[in-house]
Design a protein around this motif. Structure first.
Motif, PDB file in Angstrom:
ATOM      1  N   UNK A  73       0.840  -1.212   0.000  1.00 23.24           N
ATOM      2  CA  UNK A  73       0.000   0.000   0.000  1.00 23.24           C
ATOM      3  C   UNK A  73       0.880   1.271   0.000  1.00 23.24           C
ATOM      4  N   UNK A  74       1.910   1.263   0.884  1.00 18.36           N
ATOM      5  CA  UNK A  74       2.799   2.438   0.974  1.00 18.36           C
ATOM      6  C   UNK A  74       3.488   2.701  -0.351  1.00 18.36           C
ATOM      7  N   UNK A  75       3.963   1.601  -0.977  1.00 24.52           N
ATOM      8  CA  UNK A  75       4.671   1.756  -2.255  1.00 24.52           C
ATOM      9  C   UNK A  75       3.761   2.425  -3.292  1.00 24.52           C
ATOM     10  N   UNK A  76       2.508   1.969  -3.313  1.00 24.02           N
ATOM     11  CA  UNK A  76       1.569   2.518  -4.301  1.00 24.02           C
ATOM     12  C   UNK A  76       1.332   4.007  -4.078  1.00 24.02           C
ATOM     13  N   UNK A  77       1.071   4.362  -2.803  1.00 22.05           N
ATOM     14  CA  UNK A  77       0.804   5.792  -2.548  1.00 22.05           C
ATOM     15  C   UNK A  77       2.019   6.640  -2.908  1.00 22.05           C
ATOM     16  N   UNK A  78       3.227   6.140  -2.623  1.00 21.31           N
ATOM     17  CA  UNK A  78       4.451   6.892  -2.963  1.00 21.31           C
ATOM     18  C   UNK A  78       4.514   7.128  -4.469  1.00 21.31           C
ATOM     19  N   UNK A  79       4.227   6.035  -5.234  1.00 20.58           N
ATOM     20  CA  UNK A  79       4.286   6.167  -6.703  1.00 20.58           C
ATOM     21  C   UNK A  79       3.259   7.190  -7.178  1.00 20.58           C
ATOM     22  N   UNK A  80       2.036   7.106  -6.614  1.00 20.45           N
ATOM     23  CA  UNK A  80       0.984   8.040  -7.036  1.00 20.45           C
ATOM     24  C   UNK A  80       1.393   9.484  -6.731  1.00 20.45           C
ATOM     25  N   UNK A  81       1.948   9.669  -5.545  1.00 20.61           N
ATOM     26  CA  UNK A  81       2.339  11.036  -5.161  1.00 20.61           C
ATOM     27  C   UNK A  81       3.398  11.589  -6.097  1.00 20.61           C
ATOM     28  N   UNK A  82       4.424  10.783  -6.350  1.00 22.20           N
ATOM     29  CA  UNK A  82       5.506  11.287  -7.215  1.00 22.20           C
ATOM     30  C   UNK A  82       4.960  11.592  -8.603  1.00 22.20           C
ATOM     31  N   UNK A  83       4.005  10.736  -9.082  1.00 22.18           N
ATOM     32  CA  UNK A  83       3.411  11.011 -10.400  1.00 22.18           C
ATOM     33  C   UNK A  83       2.682  12.351 -10.382  1.00 22.18           C
ATOM     34  N   UNK A 124       2.267  18.102 -11.885  1.00 19.53           N
ATOM     35  CA  UNK A 124       2.161  19.519 -11.513  1.00 19.53           C
ATOM     36  C   UNK A 124       3.318  20.320 -12.095  1.00 19.53           C
ATOM     37  N   UNK A 125       4.509  19.746 -12.011  1.00 14.57           N
ATOM     38  CA  UNK A 125       5.687  20.430 -12.578  1.00 14.57           C
ATOM     39  C   UNK A 125       5.502  20.663 -14.060  1.00 14.57           C
ATOM     40  N   UNK A 126       5.014  19.598 -14.738  1.00 12.65           N
ATOM     41  CA  UNK A 126       4.772  19.693 -16.182  1.00 12.65           C
ATOM     42  C   UNK A 126       3.847  20.873 -16.462  1.00 12.65           C
ATOM     43  N   UNK A 127       2.747  20.947 -15.663  1.00  9.06           N
ATOM     44  CA  UNK A 127       1.765  22.016 -15.886  1.00  9.06           C
ATOM     45  C   UNK A 127       2.410  23.380 -15.698  1.00  9.06           C
ATOM     46  N   UNK A 128       3.198  23.524 -14.612  1.00 11.88           N
ATOM     47  CA  UNK A 128       3.861  24.813 -14.344  1.00 11.88           C
ATOM     48  C   UNK A 128       4.730  25.224 -15.516  1.00 11.88           C
ATOM     49  N   UNK A 129       5.460  24.226 -16.034  1.00  9.46           N
ATOM     50  CA  UNK A 129       6.372  24.496 -17.143  1.00  9.46           C
ATOM     51  C   UNK A 129       5.575  24.990 -18.354  1.00  9.46           C
ATOM     52  N   UNK A 130       4.461  24.273 -18.625  1.00  7.58           N
ATOM     53  CA  UNK A 130       3.634  24.688 -19.764  1.00  7.58           C
ATOM     54  C   UNK A 130       3.132  26.111 -19.578  1.00  7.58           C
TER      55      UNK A 130
END
Length: 627
Positions: free
Chosen positions: A43-53, A58-64
């Motif tokens: 469960x922890x691994x999944x939430x970590x992956x989701x968060x990083x995604x 968000x970074x992508x959006x800021x850049x755009x």
């Protein structure tokens, strides 16, 4: 293991049943929770992956968004493709104070901080593919190609470099706003270091505070006060921290106010019967000028007609810190008319009435370090001294209509000079532009004899490169604020003009011109406190309170209610009304002649009032009939 758990569970339930039947309750509290560690890790691994995604998205959006912002600034792709090269040319520019010529795409090595990694990786692509700009934008502090967006989108690097070479293009004068200080000369201007507040002082003894962020298009000062009663304001300056302000006026005591105009300190007045000025605690005659130390926030300096320049400490108002006494060639005392610190605060310069400019080391007050005997015409008031930002040059504005530039290292004769700049004021300014390439001063005019100008000179060639027609009065004060890149001008007819450029300037006047004027609201308050009783019986119910505005509008149309009451009579009486009488007998008699104290509301009573007297003492009618 699982089967074991199952057995335990069944055993437990049967136990519970027995307890329930015997004791009347079902168990001892809750069961212990069991944890499946593998499931938790998963469960922890999944939430970590989701968060990083999510972060990546968000970074992508800021850049755009930033890219869109860049394109809206109309930066052409070809210009953007040269960003990597612009970085190197920028570093060269900052490295040498003179600009680096036309070749913007020299592949010289980078000096200074390295280019960010994404940018370095992308540089190769950009060189091949000039049409599209890929990858994240440049970091916010990076100014390699901002000049492109500021200027008229020059596609060639050479045109770009020409613009950098030409300091006249950087003068922010496309727009202006006018602040009305009063009707008399604005003799002092000060801006705090951040550029948020402007103070203006004048010959009308007023000091006005203007807050750019708080003003709207009405451009009203938010505070006006007279800190020095009836003395003209000579100089105003905020300290380097911007929390206090020095006020130098025509009296012998300088004042320090806080940001809101409340007094923090007043310098002490000296004893005017002591001959040696070093032995008195403060100035004994009218002040001429004053300024703050550029590095030490508690120290400031004033100069006065008592022939001294004194430095003060904010924390000890009882006595000055040190005294500098300018002397003429014969060793007699001369009056300093203006004073200033060098940019590093180590030197103190004063322009004197005998035409000399004298410079001391701040720590050694006895002998001058540099002394120029014939800087300006003797007897004329040198109105301003100003050090350049690099600290090597000194500009002086003379009362002899000249502006001169001096090299401190060779102080015998001026590097450059220009004459014919009329000067009628003892505080006409000169100042350097933020890039140190231009020198600015104002010119004076007599009433209805043309316009006062703001004149710009090239620092090196001393050519008159530009001028602004300000108004039909003298230009006295001028300030070119380096952070705002705006020019503030104080004039002889009570105006403060602020010149700015929407692209090259920041904040300041740009903040208040975009705010529309506030509408003045009519009194919307209810006339008296009103208790609402919705379910009261009709006989106790109060009339519904109506908004006062409608009533006010009706009253406005009613000629009786909107009749303005007669003001009290001032001066001699007029319009049949006698003024309030003074203490003289004649005025009392005049007042009483006009008073008719009889009450003629009932005519019958008024006639019969005289009946008794007439019968006892007949005078008019009865004697005539007896004859």
């Amino acid at each position: 293991m699982d089967s074991k758990r199952g057995d335990e569970a069944t055993g437990k339930t049967s136990d519970d049943g027995d307890i329930a039947s015997v004791m009347g309750f079902s168990g001892f509290g809750k069961k212990a929770r069991t944890f499946d560690l593998d499931a938790i890790f998963e469960q922890t691994r999944r939430t970590a992956i989701e968060r990083s995604q999510r972060v990546i998205e968000e970074r992508q959006k800021e850049i755009e968004m930033e890219e869109e912002g860049e394109s809206s600034k109309s930066v052409k792709p070809s210009v953007q493709s040269q960003r990597g090269k612009a970085a190197s040319s920028r570093v060269q520019k900052s490295d040498s104070s003179s600009d680096s010529g036309s070749d913007s795409d020299s592949d010289s090595e980078l000096i200074g901080p390295p280019v960010p990694p994404q940018h370095a990786a992308q540089q190769g692509d950009d060189d091949d593919d000039d049409d599209e700009h890929v990858g994240p934008p440049l970091p916010p502090g990076y100014t390699g190609s901002t000049a492109h967006s500021d200027d008229d989108d020059d596609e060639e690097g050479e045109a770009q470099d020409d613009d950098d070479d030409n300091p006249v293009k950087k003068i922010p004068d496309t727009h202006e706003i006018t602040l009305q200080h009063g009707t008399k000369t604005v003799s002092a201007l000060g801006l705090d270091p951040s550029g948020a507040r402007l103070v203006s002082g004048g010959y009308d003894y007023d000091v006005r505070f203007w807050d750019f962020a708080g003003m709207d298009q009405a451009l009203q000062a938010f505070r006006s006060l007279q800190p020095c009663e009836c003395h003209q304001i000579k100089a105003l300056q905020y300290s380097i921290t911007g929390d206090v302000m020095l006020v130098v006026s025509g009296n012998a005591q300088a004042k320090v106010l806080d940001r809101d105009g409340f007094s923090v300190m007043e310098c002490v007045k000296g004893d005017q019967y002591i001959v040696d000025m070093a032995n008195t605690k403060g100035h004994t005659a009218m002040l001429n000028c004053g300024c703050w130390h550029p590095k030490i926030k508690e120290e400031f300096m004033t100069c006065s007609n008592d022939g001294t320049v004194r430095t003060w400490d904010l924390n000890s108002e009882k006595k000055h810190k040190s005294v500098f006494k300018p002397r003429s060639f014969q060793g007699k005392k001369v009056i300093p008319t203006c004073c200033t610190y060098s940019r590093d605060g180590k030197l103190i310069a004063a322009g004197c009435q005998d035409g000399t400019i004298q410079i001391w080391d701040r720590n050694l007050s006895v002998h001058t370090k540099f002394h120029c005997r014939q800087a300006h015409t003797p007897g004329s008031d040198t109105s301003c001294l100003s050090f350049s930002y690099d600290g090597t040059m000194l500009a002086s504005r003379g009362g002899d209509d000249t502006l001169k530039m001096w090299d401190i290292r060779n102080f015998r004769k001026p590097v450059n000079g220009v004459s014919g700049l009329t000067n009628y004021f003892s505080m006409t300014d000169c100042c350097f532009s933020p890039d140190d390439k231009l020198l600015v001063t104002g010119t004076s005019v007599k009433k209805d004899e043309g316009n006062g100008k703001l004149v710009f000179f090239d620092r090196i060639s001393f050519q008159r490169v530009y001028e602004i027609d300000v108004t039909n009065a003298s230009v006295v004060r001028c300030l070119w604020h380096p952070k705002l890149n705006q020019i503030m001008v104080g004039t002889g007819n009570g105006l403060v003009k602020v010149y700015y450029d929407p692209v090259k300037s920041h904040r300041g006047a740009k903040l208040c011109v975009v705010k529309s004027k506030r509408k003045e609201k009519h009194a919307e308050a209810l006339t008296q406190d009103y208790i609402i009783t919705p379910h009261a019986l009709p006989m106790f119910r109060e009339a519904r309170q109506r908004s006062t505005r409608k009533q006010l509008e009706k009253d406005r149309l009613d000629p009786k209610k909107s009749h303005k009451p007669e003001p009290p009579v001032s001066g001699p009486g007029r319009g049949g009304r006698v003024a309030a009488h003074g203490g003289t007998l004649s005025s009392f008699i005049v007042k009483n002649i006009a008073l008719d104290k009889t009450d003629d509301s009932n005519p019958r009573e008024a006639i019969l009032r005289h009946a008794k007297e007439a019968s006892e003492n007949p005078y008019w009618i009865a004697p005539a009939y007896t004859e």
